[in-house]
Design a protein around this motif. Structure first.
Motif, mmCIF file in Angstrom:
data_model
loop_
_atom_site.group_PDB
_atom_site.id
_atom_site.type_symbol
_atom_site.label_atom_id
_atom_site.label_comp_id
_atom_site.label_asym_id
_atom_site.label_seq_id
_atom_site.Cartn_x
_atom_site.Cartn_y
_atom_site.Cartn_z
ATOM 1 N N HIS A 1 1.018 -1.343 -0.143
ATOM 2 C CA HIS A 1 -0.001 0.018 -0.017
ATOM 3 C C HIS A 1 0.862 1.347 0.205
ATOM 4 O O HIS A 1 0.582 2.134 -0.479
ATOM 5 C CB HIS A 1 -0.871 0.006 1.300
ATOM 6 N N VAL A 2 2.019 1.345 0.703
ATOM 7 C CA VAL A 2 2.928 2.528 0.812
ATOM 8 C C VAL A 2 3.868 2.493 -0.209
ATOM 9 O O VAL A 2 3.944 3.805 -1.015
ATOM 10 C CB VAL A 2 3.353 2.539 2.141
ATOM 11 N N TYR A 3 4.423 1.305 -0.733
ATOM 12 C CA TYR A 3 5.663 1.576 -1.421
ATOM 13 C C TYR A 3 5.532 0.703 -2.783
ATOM 14 O O TYR A 3 6.460 0.800 -3.437
ATOM 15 C CB TYR A 3 6.859 0.942 -0.873
ATOM 16 N N GLY A 4 4.530 -0.230 -2.923
ATOM 17 C CA GLY A 4 4.381 -0.995 -4.228
ATOM 18 C C GLY A 4 4.346 -2.373 -4.070
ATOM 19 O O GLY A 4 5.296 -2.836 -2.896
ATOM 20 N N ARG A 5 4.207 -3.226 -4.895
ATOM 21 C CA ARG A 5 4.139 -4.544 -4.618
ATOM 22 C C ARG A 5 5.469 -5.210 -4.691
ATOM 23 O O ARG A 5 5.650 -6.151 -3.809
ATOM 24 C CB ARG A 5 3.430 -5.401 -5.952
ATOM 25 N N ARG A 6 6.497 -4.838 -5.150
ATOM 26 C CA ARG A 6 7.773 -5.427 -5.470
ATOM 27 C C ARG A 6 8.462 -5.120 -3.865
ATOM 28 O O ARG A 6 8.933 -6.064 -3.422
ATOM 29 C CB ARG A 6 8.739 -4.687 -6.319
ATOM 30 N N ALA A 7 8.187 -3.821 -3.503
ATOM 31 C CA ALA A 7 8.776 -3.537 -1.967
ATOM 32 C C ALA A 7 7.909 -4.432 -0.974
ATOM 33 O O ALA A 7 8.639 -5.003 0.070
ATOM 34 C CB ALA A 7 8.350 -2.148 -1.659
ATOM 35 N N GLY A 8 6.433 -4.781 -1.245
ATOM 36 C CA GLY A 8 5.778 -5.541 -0.250
ATOM 37 C C GLY A 8 6.358 -6.931 -0.165
ATOM 38 O O GLY A 8 6.684 -7.542 0.807
ATOM 39 N N GLY A 9 6.784 -7.409 -1.287
ATOM 40 C CA GLY A 9 7.304 -8.867 -1.414
ATOM 41 C C GLY A 9 8.782 -8.964 -0.703
ATOM 42 O O GLY A 9 9.003 -9.878 -0.016
ATOM 43 N N CYS A 10 9.438 -7.973 -0.999
ATOM 44 C CA CYS A 10 10.841 -8.013 -0.422
ATOM 45 C C CYS A 10 10.727 -7.671 1.102
ATOM 46 O O CYS A 10 11.538 -8.404 1.777
ATOM 47 C CB CYS A 10 11.491 -6.657 -1.079
ATOM 48 N N LEU B 1 16.836 -3.405 -6.754
ATOM 49 C CA LEU B 1 17.606 -4.295 -7.522
ATOM 50 C C LEU B 1 17.103 -5.317 -8.523
ATOM 51 O O LEU B 1 15.965 -5.569 -8.287
ATOM 52 C CB LEU B 1 18.589 -5.170 -6.508
ATOM 53 N N ARG B 2 17.860 -5.676 -9.411
ATOM 54 C CA ARG B 2 17.489 -6.608 -10.356
ATOM 55 C C ARG B 2 17.186 -7.999 -9.682
ATOM 56 O O ARG B 2 17.830 -8.053 -8.680
ATOM 57 C CB ARG B 2 18.093 -6.720 -11.567
ATOM 58 N N THR B 3 16.201 -8.818 -10.191
ATOM 59 C CA THR B 3 16.057 -10.096 -9.465
ATOM 60 C C THR B 3 17.349 -10.808 -9.328
ATOM 61 O O THR B 3 17.623 -11.708 -8.452
ATOM 62 C CB THR B 3 14.816 -10.769 -10.239
ATOM 63 N N SER C 1 19.245 -9.634 -6.380
ATOM 64 C CA SER C 1 18.757 -9.551 -5.208
ATOM 65 C C SER C 1 18.293 -11.070 -4.809
ATOM 66 O O SER C 1 18.414 -11.353 -3.593
ATOM 67 C CB SER C 1 17.252 -8.814 -5.235
ATOM 68 N N ALA C 2 17.841 -11.952 -5.898
ATOM 69 C CA ALA C 2 17.794 -13.398 -5.335
ATOM 70 C C ALA C 2 18.856 -14.195 -4.788
ATOM 71 O O ALA C 2 18.791 -14.765 -3.635
ATOM 72 C CB ALA C 2 17.253 -14.107 -6.676
ATOM 73 N N PRO C 3 20.268 -14.037 -5.478
ATOM 74 C CA PRO C 3 21.204 -14.665 -4.574
ATOM 75 C C PRO C 3 21.373 -13.967 -3.175
ATOM 76 O O PRO C 3 21.856 -15.088 -2.048
ATOM 77 C CB PRO C 3 22.254 -14.415 -5.418
ATOM 78 N N VAL C 4 21.263 -12.886 -3.096
ATOM 79 C CA VAL C 4 21.411 -12.262 -1.541
ATOM 80 C C VAL C 4 20.340 -12.883 -0.643
ATOM 81 O O VAL C 4 20.804 -13.398 0.499
ATOM 82 C CB VAL C 4 21.268 -10.682 -1.845
ATOM 83 N N VAL C 5 19.092 -12.873 -1.176
ATOM 84 C CA VAL C 5 18.069 -13.473 -0.306
ATOM 85 C C VAL C 5 18.086 -14.961 0.127
ATOM 86 O O VAL C 5 18.135 -15.275 1.240
ATOM 87 C CB VAL C 5 16.873 -13.106 -0.785
ATOM 88 N N CYS C 6 18.531 -15.730 -0.962
ATOM 89 C CA CYS C 6 18.827 -17.247 -0.744
ATOM 90 C C CYS C 6 20.012 -17.299 0.096
ATOM 91 O O CYS C 6 20.114 -17.908 1.220
ATOM 92 C CB CYS C 6 19.289 -17.716 -2.053
ATOM 93 N N ALA C 7 21.226 -16.401 0.167
ATOM 94 C CA ALA C 7 22.351 -16.642 0.964
ATOM 95 C C ALA C 7 21.927 -16.269 2.473
ATOM 96 O O ALA C 7 22.173 -17.064 3.514
ATOM 97 C CB ALA C 7 23.350 -15.705 0.460
ATOM 98 N N VAL C 8 21.051 -15.334 2.364
ATOM 99 C CA VAL C 8 20.666 -14.872 3.886
ATOM 100 C C VAL C 8 19.634 -15.846 4.730
ATOM 101 O O VAL C 8 19.664 -16.350 5.570
ATOM 102 C CB VAL C 8 20.182 -13.506 3.920
ATOM 103 N N ALA C 9 18.681 -16.447 3.595
ATOM 104 C CA ALA C 9 17.949 -17.381 4.233
ATOM 105 C C ALA C 9 18.682 -18.644 4.857
ATOM 106 O O ALA C 9 18.182 -19.039 5.544
ATOM 107 C CB ALA C 9 16.819 -17.685 3.113
#
Length: 407
Positions: free
Chosen positions: A135-144, A377-379, A382-390
């Motif tokens: 609602h505040v920043y958009g769908r992509r920010a929501g998913g992140c 960031l491009r997917t 961003s995807a490798p960063v999220v996967c590594a942190v997960a």
């Protein structure tokens, strides 16, 4: 118009439940995948140490206190050798009520029901976080934002039979209701949040501040976007019915927490502030952060402990910096009020310093600046960063829960 109104005025109205769920589905699937990875790591780590992962999730620490409330009701207490009295009156009733309900309508035990409630509540919380951020920043920010909440180092608590996930779900959806002008819904959810944890007052404060600001705009004759509860009146002023709903939301918001605290005062015979005496029995209270500061300072008395002290100072500095960024990015006032109170109460509690990371779990708006950066960031980046942190979060959660864990 406010900065929030400028960002959202051109957007279509909030979709109905089916459409909203479809919009949030990718974020929720990502959240479920991260939490499944965390649970898998916990199962493997626990098996290697000849422990039961399920017992760690459902029958240790606060989980035991909640199930005792569900099974036996209030009145159970433990007297320690030093004279402290640990009473189950310290634990707010909504989670035990749901555990009792789950056990009554199914073959589940109270602990099993608590685990199921937490799993469902964690998904509801993830959806609520997405709804607010979207609602505040958009769908992509929501998913992140949802993924960042999932990969927090203590994210395993979201899957425990604790009240953090339930509270975060109620808080997030109450804040979303405030942002979209659904005042009665916001008040009801705030009241339920107040029945879940003492920090429910942060949700009530957010509802009240938003309502007071809205009344101020009415008095100043400033236009507001039409809310879902009804259009403005024929003269361009807010509908009287909308004002009435706003007042009703304000009245409903504190009822849960106030009702339980007053009941505890009556039960203990110590008046309206009896709940504070119950917390004192746990050596827990609000001292402005003095005890925590002494705890951190003590870490610098020896070299190995000094590393932990540096980490604690860095962690607090990061929280302060994130909140400052939230203010600079002009997050909606209800989010700032809510986050500020949750953070202050978590950091300034006088006991159980190891619990502070999990007490900060509901402060999800602190993640929105990071979510915005990640969303840019491009997917492929961003995807490798999220996967590594997960992966790191999953390993740490398994290690933590098999060690000291959340007290």
């Amino acid at each position: 118009m406010t900065d929030l109104e400028t960002r959202t005025a051109g957007r279509p109205g909030a979709p109905g439940p089916p459409g909203a769920l479809r919009r949030a589905a990718p974020a929720l699937l990502g959240y479920a995948a991260v939490r499944a990875l965390g649970l898998l790591a916990l199962v493997l780590w626990s098996a290697a140490r000849d422990k039961s992962a399920y017992t760690l999730l459902t029958a240790r620490w606060d989980s035991l206190w909640y199930t005792r409330v569900a099974e036996l009701g209030y009145g159970y207490e433990v007297r320690l050798p030093n004279g402290d009295v640990h009473s189950n009156l310290a634990f707010f009733p909504l989670l035990p009520w749901l555990e009792r309900l789950g056990a009554a309508v199914s073959p589940l035990s109270y602990a099993d029901a608590g685990f199921v409630v937490s799993l469902l509540a964690s998904l509801a919380a993830a959806w609520g976080i997405f709804a607010v951020a979207d609602h505040v920043y958009g769908r992509r920010a929501g998913g992140c934002a949802v993924l960042l909440w999932a990969v927090l180092p203590v994210g395993v608590v979201q899957s425990m039979a604790y009240s953090e996930s339930l509270f975060t779900a109620l808080a997030a959806w109450s804040l979303y209701a405030v942002l979209t002008g659904r005042w009665v819904t916001a008040g009801i959810l705030a009241s339920l949040a107040g029945l879940t944890r003492p920090v429910g007052l942060a949700v009530t404060a957010a509802v009240w501040v938003a309502a007071v600001v809205a009344f101020g705009r009415d008095r100043n004759g400033r236009d507001e976007p039409d809310g879902p509860d009804g259009p403005d009146g024929p003269d361009g002023r807010p509908d009287v019915r909308d004002r009435a709903r706003r007042v009703l939301g304000m009245l409903l918001a504190p009822l849960g927490a106030a009702g339980y605290v007053l009941w505890v005062g009556h039960r203990t015979g110590k008046g309206p502030l009896g709940y504070l005496d119950v917390q004192a029995g746990w050596r827990n209270g609000f001292d402005g952060g003095a005890a925590f500061a002494r705890f951190v300072a003590a870490k610098f008395t020896s070299f190995p402990a000094a590393l932990a002290g540096i980490g604690l100072v860095a962690g607090v500095a990061l929280l302060v910096w994130l909140y400052v960024v939230c203010v600079r990015q002009r997050q909606p006032l209800p989010l700032l009020v809510y986050t500020g109170i949750v953070t202050v109460l978590a950091l300034c509690a006088s006991s159980y310093f190891g619990s502070k990371p999990r007490l900060l779990l509901p402060a999800f708006p602190l993640l929105l600046p990071l979510a915005l950066g990640l969303a840019r960031l491009r997917t492929s980046r961003s995807a490798p960063v999220v996967c590594a942190v997960a992966a790191a979060s999953a390993v740490y959660g398994a290690f933590w829960l098999n060690g000291s864990g959340p007290p």
